[in-house]
Design an enzyme around this catalytic site. Structure first.
Site, PDB file in Angstrom:
ATOM      1  N   SER A  70      39.645  36.535  37.526  1.00  0.00           N
ATOM      2  CA  SER A  70      38.750  37.425  36.785  1.00  0.00           C
ATOM      3  C   SER A  70      37.291  37.003  36.800  1.00  0.00           C
ATOM      4  CB  SER A  70      39.222  37.533  35.329  1.00  0.00           C
ATOM      5  OG  SER A  70      39.189  36.267  34.694  1.00  0.00           O
ATOM      6  N   HIS A 117      44.292  41.423  36.205  1.00  0.00           N
ATOM      7  CA  HIS A 117      43.129  42.103  36.780  1.00  0.00           C
ATOM      8  C   HIS A 117      43.449  42.777  38.114  1.00  0.00           C
ATOM      9  CE1 HIS A 117      39.973  40.767  33.947  1.00  0.00           C
ATOM     10  NE2 HIS A 117      40.791  39.743  33.761  1.00  0.00           N
ATOM     11  N   LYS A 156      43.731  46.467  30.150  1.00  0.00           N
ATOM     12  CA  LYS A 156      42.588  46.535  31.069  1.00  0.00           C
ATOM     13  C   LYS A 156      42.608  47.883  31.799  1.00  0.00           C
ATOM     14  CE  LYS A 156      41.882  41.564  31.398  1.00  0.00           C
ATOM     15  NZ  LYS A 156      42.741  41.154  30.270  1.00  0.00           N
TER      16      LYS A 156
END
Length: 396
Positions: free
Chosen positions: A185, A213, A243
């Protein structure tokens, strides 16, 4: 307050501020979209993990609202008593379909996943090979398991093979696991999963990929494991639902017997109330969107490539990112903090990232373009970067 605690806090808070390592929290007034309000100021938002813009999606909001009317605002219990709603079962079936596995289990956060899954399988008689840049939740999950932690140099396959061989040949450990983020990330680079799988087969390692991610971002949205076509080779696929998916929670996907084991031995599943029903319904619908279409995924990558090209052309060091994550590496912590503050003053919210999140001397402003940004927003952000960069001597 105890005098010793008061002294400890004063001393350490002062030191953090003097070193440029103290993080100021800015409450967002309203939704966390491509434009946010902070202290009454309108800012282009480049710090959100809301990659696909789903956190503010109108359809998902309606689904959550309708579900709350029927099911209430909370699940009411832990999953193993009577907190498992039919919604949770549907979600986990959809997650397994999405990740290409036999089964899946959902948790209250992505952080919880790593605390739960690692310690449910690994113990003091085992060893874990962990990439040096793995996320804090992986590090904490490894510590909780009490297994021997053997770090290997970041994405260095020679070092991984060497340490795997040493661990295997030592005969000290019952089980050996290799753990990596799918997408890192802070730098945006992708793990070398094909090589990791090859080494795992050679030394009989358990494979564990945290794709927080990567899910929604790589593999046409289905993640880094899918990107490499390794769904049948990875034992643990970990992901977050906060996310790219835009809501909250996390999950582990894998073989049915692995999920069965986690349901009876992973402590966050056993001892924490289940995800709220409105969130569960919204998550399930969001995942279906990603299964049905790559439109948001494609827009994310288009915007990420556009921002990268603009910043690189200006002379910023954007590292070796292979994903839309775009770090501008400044180096000095105080300068990094100042750079971020000046961006804020000029209308761009891009948070500084310094030690201990990244190694000392590698401070950066991390940019997270999303599918919801327009080209006009990105052009304005790039122009602001140019102004601040020249003012502070970061670029010429």
């Amino acid at each position: 307050m105890a005098a010793i605690l008061d002294q400890f806090l004063d001393q350490n808070l002062t030191e953090l501020k003097e070193q440029g390592l103290y993080n100021e929290i800015d409450p967002v007034q309203g939704a966390n979209g491509p434009i946010i309000q902070v202290n009454g100021q309108s800012l282009i938002n480049l710090s959100s993990n809301n990659y696909l813009g789903l956190a503010t999606n109108d359809e998902l909001k309606k689904i959550a609202q309708t579900t709350i009317e029927r099911y209430g605002v909370g699940a009411g219990a832990v999953r193993t008593i009577n907190g498992t709603l039919d919604l949770h079962v549907k979600l986990e079936e959809k997650l397994a379909e999405f990740k290409g596995t036999e089964a899946a289990i959902s948790y209250q956060s992505g952080f919880n996943c790593n605390m739960a899954a690692i310690s449910a399988v690994m113990d003091k008689n085992d060893a874990i090979l962990s990439d040096q840049l793995n996320h804090a939740s992986i590090i904490d999950g490894c510590r909780l398991s009490k297994a021997k932690i053997i770090p290997f140099l970041h994405s260095d396959m020679e070092d991984l093979r060497k340490k795997a061989k040493e661990a295997k040949e030592s005969g000290q450990y019952n089980k050996i696991m290799v753990i990596t983020d799918g997408v890192f990330s802070m730098d945006g680079d992708i793990a070398k999963l094909p090589e990791i799988v090859e080494i795992a087969k050679e030394f009989d390692l358990i494979t564990y990929v945290d794709d927080a991610h990567g899910s929604g971002v790589t593999g046409k949205g289905k993640g880094t494991v899918k990107h490499f076509g390794l769904e049948k080779e990875i034992d643990f696929q970990i992901g977050t639902l906060s996310k790219a998916i835009g809501v909250v929670g996390g999950y582990v996907a894998g073989k049915q017997k692995l999920i069965d084991w986690l349901k009876v031995r992973s402590r966050p599943f056993l001892f924490s109330t289940a995800l709220p029903p409105g969130d569960v319904a919204a998550i399930t619908a969001a995942i279906q969107m990603l299964i049905d279409s790559t439109e948001l995924h494609d827009k994310l990558w288009e915007n990420g490539d556009y921002l990268k090209a603009g910043l690189k052309k200006l002379g910023f060091d954007i590292g070796a990112s292979e994903t839309p994550i775009t770090p501008c590496i400044i180096g000095d912590e105080k300068l990094t903090q100042t750079f971020s503050k000046r961006l804020f003053e000029e209308g761009v919210y891009a948070k500084s990232i310094v030690f201990p999140t990244v190694p000392k001397g590698t401070g950066r402003v991390r940019n997270m373009p999303t599918a919801a940004h327009t080209k006009e927003m990105l052009d304005e952000a790039i122009a602001t970067y140019e102004k601040v960069g020249k003012e502070l001597g970061v670029i010429s």
